[in-house]
Design an enzyme around this catalytic site. Structure first.
Site, PDB file in Angstrom:
ATOM      1  N   GLY A 292       7.153  56.438  78.785  1.00 50.23           N
ATOM      2  CA  GLY A 292       5.990  57.468  79.403  1.00 50.23           C
ATOM      3  C   GLY A 292       6.381  58.294  79.938  1.00 50.23           C
ATOM      4  O   GLY A 292       7.126  59.637  79.168  1.00 50.23           O
ATOM      5  N   ASP A 293       6.039  59.097  81.246  1.00 45.52           N
ATOM      6  CA  ASP A 293       6.598  59.491  81.760  1.00 45.52           C
ATOM      7  C   ASP A 293       7.749  59.364  83.128  1.00 45.52           C
ATOM      8  O   ASP A 293       8.058  59.757  84.387  1.00 45.52           O
ATOM      9  CB  ASP A 293       5.669  61.262  82.392  1.00 45.52           C
ATOM     10  N   GLU A 294       8.032  58.168  82.871  1.00 45.18           N
ATOM     11  CA  GLU A 294       8.609  57.057  84.044  1.00 45.18           C
ATOM     12  C   GLU A 294      10.439  57.342  83.398  1.00 45.18           C
ATOM     13  O   GLU A 294      10.692  57.022  82.545  1.00 45.18           O
ATOM     14  CB  GLU A 294       8.802  55.308  83.560  1.00 45.18           C
TER      15      GLU A 294
ATOM     16  N   LEU B 220       6.904  61.711  87.109  1.00 45.60           N
ATOM     17  CA  LEU B 220       6.036  62.915  86.456  1.00 45.60           C
ATOM     18  C   LEU B 220       4.680  63.371  87.122  1.00 45.60           C
ATOM     19  O   LEU B 220       4.067  62.126  86.680  1.00 45.60           O
ATOM     20  CB  LEU B 220       6.421  63.556  85.129  1.00 45.60           C
TER      21      LEU B 220
END
Length: 229
Positions: free
Chosen positions: A63-65, A22
């Site tokens: 995380g945002d992965e 993201l």
């Protein structure tokens, strides 16, 4: 992913691996809090799931992965279509506990067997392609190419040089007056950072600011600018 590679190799098929990150997710966490950030991740996952087929593999690495495995696809156009749909879905604003949040994603894509024979190589190269997208302005997708490894090495080299530059204070500030157009008087001064590289000379911020932001080096750099100014 290991299982999918074994199956693709046995059936002489290709598979596509998507690596998603993201864009500017940290800003959401920092400004609205981790609770809103968590809600955003959940909503992002739900929207992406709607785009995928039932037999596609979709997972969050941390995380945002996120990663997606697309097996036995017809051609690259199918992978392009999936990536375009994901980007379009995430471009729509999210309504989260009274906040309207906008985000986007950068997607790197690798293909087995052309871009790697193992899960480690496919993930590494997809990650490289994803960072290439971020360097080009984010909110897009890119298929991996071997030339990206050269650019990734250059980016890593600049990041390492930046760390040394911060430690040895290789930066200088140039001051630019802001003039009031009605009376011609100087109203304030802008402080503009420049990198006084010992070998390359004076370097403008366009060369290093994006890397500083992505690596977190922008924080000590900004602290130095404020103190120096």
């Amino acid at each position: 992913l290991d299982h999918a590679i074994v199956h693709a190799r046995r059936e002489e098929q290709q598979l596509g691996l998507f690596f998603l990150d993201l864009d500017r997710f940290k800003h959401v966490n920092d400004s609205l809090g981790h609770d809103v950030g968590d809600l955003l991740l959940i909503n992002v996952a739900e929207r992406i799931s709607k785009v995928l087929k039932d037999d596609d593999t979709f997972a969050r690495l941390g995380g945002d992965e996120f990663v997606i495995i697309v097996e036995d696809y017809a051609d690259l156009n199918q992978l392009t279509h999936v990536a375009s749909q994901i980007i379009a879905e995430l471009a729509k604003p999210f309504s989260l506990t009274g906040y309207e949040v906008s985000t986007s994603t950068s997607i790197g894509i690798t293909v087995f067997p052309n871009d790697g024979q193992t899960s480690q190589h496919l993930l590494k190269n997809a990650d490289t392609a994803m960072y290439h997208v971020k360097a080009q302005g984010r909110n897009n997708f890119q298929f991996y190419t071997q030339s990206m490894n050269v650019k990734a090495f250059e980016r890593l080299s600049i990041e390492n040089e930046l760390r040394r530059a911060i430690e040895s204070q290789q930066f200088v500030l140039h001051y630019q007056p802001r003039v009031n157009s009605t009376d011609g008087q100087v109203a304030s001064i802008e402080a503009l950072i420049r990198w006084q590289h010992p070998e390359k000379g004076l370097i403008a911020p366009g060369y290093f600011i994006d890397i500083a932001e992505d690596s977190g080096l922008i924080v000590p750099m900004s602290e130095w600018v404020i103190k120096q100014a």
